[in-house]
Enzyme design. Structure first.
Site, PDB file in Angstrom:
ATOM      1  N   SER A   1       3.394  -5.368   1.366  1.00  0.00           N
ATOM      2  CA  SER A   1       3.581  -5.568   2.804  1.00  0.00           C
ATOM      3  C   SER A   1       4.548  -6.731   3.068  1.00  0.00           C
ATOM      4  O   SER A   1       5.692  -6.669   2.633  1.00  0.00           O
ATOM      5  CB  SER A   1       2.207  -5.778   3.448  1.00  0.00           C
TER       6      SER A   1
ATOM      7  N   ASP B   1       1.820   5.259   6.540  1.00  0.00           N
ATOM      8  CA  ASP B   1       1.418   3.853   6.449  1.00  0.00           C
ATOM      9  C   ASP B   1       1.468   3.280   7.854  1.00  0.00           C
ATOM     10  O   ASP B   1       2.492   3.333   8.524  1.00  0.00           O
ATOM     11  CB  ASP B   1       2.390   3.117   5.519  1.00  0.00           C
TER      12      ASP B   1
ATOM     13  N   HIS C   1      -2.173   1.630   3.939  1.00  0.00           N
ATOM     14  CA  HIS C   1      -1.290   0.484   3.793  1.00  0.00           C
ATOM     15  C   HIS C   1      -1.553  -0.143   2.441  1.00  0.00           C
ATOM     16  O   HIS C   1      -2.608  -0.727   2.205  1.00  0.00           O
ATOM     17  CB  HIS C   1      -1.548  -0.516   4.917  1.00  0.00           C
TER      18      HIS C   1
END
Length: 523
Positions: free
Chosen positions: A210, A435, A464
């Site tokens: 991320s 996602d 995610h």
């Protein structure tokens, strides 16, 4: 050791409450830092309750790398060494995302999750990024209401949104004003290189999720000759930092919502939300309109239309979103909730409340990075109001949330410009098709920005975080191969996730064995 021991690290949005005292601007240490690259970590057992092989140390790094002999801050690091020196390749640094997420415990988790052929090649290195957790943590002194983000736009409440944004910026400036300008991605990348040097490594391998993908990308551009095997999982598009990354939550929620309506319509006999996508959509928007007119009473919690729309991330997981809408429909009709409804989790989802009161440390770091990485934030409140109103019409599920005003409108100008992505980066990017936090278009943007990179896409993948976050993901095998051999795939890889795997999760949020931020307002 069971991974669920670290469940507190899975707190919404990656905000990690810390027992370490938070620093105001006047409390950062002021020891000489000229020798920071030559210091030796004083490794010690992190905790009597944890394995002896899990070691911790604290480094001193410059607060401002332009003044390496000036003020320093602490940088907490951890490691678990390879148990097979003959196969050891080097050190792998780990980051879970955020900004504001703690990574100190990641070696413990990865030690369990990684296959043996990968694990034995690396010393696993965790760290709390500057300002986070045990690394000279900062605070803005924010209460729970001031930490609430994102916020829906309504003309009648926009004035209070402006007041909130200005208050957060002012309180952060007051509490940590001399530190905040240096809590940036570029400085964290410099800290990473300090860790590399202190460990005596010529190059650094890395696994970042991320926000950690952007951090890894920045490192690859600042220190290309020291970049070894890099896996960037669930990508942040460098061209979108950071307002564009928030706005992409709105644009990509729309196709996810459309996919959900089709999924629910195909199961109309079970869920009774409508037998066509159009009928399912009308059911949902009817609930929103009903809740806007008169909030729905969900066992004592009043749910308005904005609260329902704020669950936009859930629609990336149709099997989880559908029972929530079914329960809301039952509550709106004053009917008993369906059997198996997890009421506590539903209320938490709708209200955005944390399971436990949270320190504002993660929020302070989030705004420091988001506002301090780039000077592209609009400075006029009128632009936020225009954008929010326009995007509410264009992307009705979440457009106004994503474009509404934030504290960056009142933040001090960044010390440095954002990092240009103009150097070749032989790294591997990894992405799920569905996602919610770093959508596919964002991951594709990261892949395009990093010339020389390869992408592994899990078609049909939901959630995610991909590598090791989903043990069933088809993306795990090519990532294993890259980390084991150092050889990138000859071309981009698209694999198909196992059919039906997503429908077996059976909870309101994807179950993650790793502390990847999963809240609606983090990366």
């Amino acid at each position: 050791m069971r991974l669920k021991r670290f469940a507190p690290l899975l707190a919404a949005a990656g905000l990690v409450a810390s027992t370490v005292p938070l620093l105001s601007a006047t409390q950062a240490s002021a020891a000489p830092a000229s020798d920071h690259l030559r210091q030796k970590p004083a490794w010690h057992r992190c905790s009597p309750e944890l394995p002896a092989s899990y070691e911790c140390a604290t480094l001193k790094v410059p607060l401002d790398y332009r003044r390496p002999d000036g003020r320093t801050i602490d940088l907490a690091i951890s490691r678990m060494k390879s148990e097979n020196p003959a196969k050891r390749h080097g050190a792998m640094l780990l980051n879970p995302g955020g900004p504001g997420g703690s990574g100190l415990d990641l070696p413990l988790m990865m030690n369990e999750a990684m296959p043996k052929e990968v694990r034995e090649q690396y010393d696993l290195i965790g760290f709390d990024p500057r300002g986070v957790g045990a690394s000279s943590p900062i605070t803005c002194g924010l209460n729970d209401a001031e930490q609430s983000f994102p916020r829906a736009y309504r003309p009648e409440t926009f004035g209070s949104d402006v007041t909130w944004a200005r208050t957060v910026a002012d309180k952060c400036r007051e509490k940590a004003g001399s530190v905040l300008p240096h809590i940036t991605t570029r400085n964290t990348a410099r800290d990473m290189d300090t860790i590399r040097a202190v460990l005596g490594e010529r190059k650094l391998s890395y696994l970042g999720y991320s926000y950690g993908t952007y951090l890894g990308a920045v490192y690859s551009q600042m220190f290309p000759d020291r970049t070894d095997r890099f896996v960037l999982d669930s990508g942040v598009d460098p061209q979108r930092i950071w307002r564009g990354m928030i706005q992409v939550w709105a644009t990509e929620a729309e196709p996810a919502f459309a996919r959900w309506t089709q999924w629910a319509a195909q199961r109309s006999a079970e869920y009774q939300l409508g037998d066509t996508p159009k009928a399912v959509s009308e059911t949902f928007w009817g609930l929103v309109a009903r809740a806007d007119k008169e909030p729905i009473d969900l066992e004592g919690t009043k749910v308005d239309g904005d609260m329902i729309r704020s669950t936009r991330a859930l629609f990336f997981y149709p099997a989880q979103a559908t029972p929530v809408v079914v329960a809301l429909k039952a509550a709106a009709e004053a009917k008993p909730l369906p059997a198996g409804t997890t009421l506590t989790e539903m209320k938490r989802l709708l209200t955005g409340a944390a399971a436990e009161p949270a320190s504002d440390n993660g929020t302070a770091v989030f705004w420091a990075v988001a506002c301090g990485d780039t000077g592209s934030w609009p400075r006029y409140t009128e632009q936020y109001e225009r954008d929010a109103a326009k995007d509410k019409a264009r992307y009705p599920l979440y457009g106004d949330f994503a474009s509404n005003i934030v504290p960056c409108a009142f933040w001090d100008r960044p010390v440095e410009a954002a990092t240009p992505m103009n150097k070749k980066a032989n790294v591997l990017t990894v992405q799920n098709e569905w996602d919610s936090q770093t959508p596919l278009v964002s991951g594709q943007g990261l892949h395009r920005a990093l010339k020389g990179s390869r992408m592994v896409l899990a078609a049909g993948g939901e959630g995610h975080g991909v590598y090791l976050a989903d043990p069933t993901s088809c993306a795990n095998a090519p990532v294993h191969a890259y980390l084991t051999t150092g050889e990138l795939p000859a071309q981009d890889v698209t694999c198909q996730n196992p059919a039906g795997a997503a429908e077996q999760r059976g909870s309101l949020a994807p179950s993650k064995p790793l502390p990847i931020p999963a809240g609606p307002g983090r990366f």
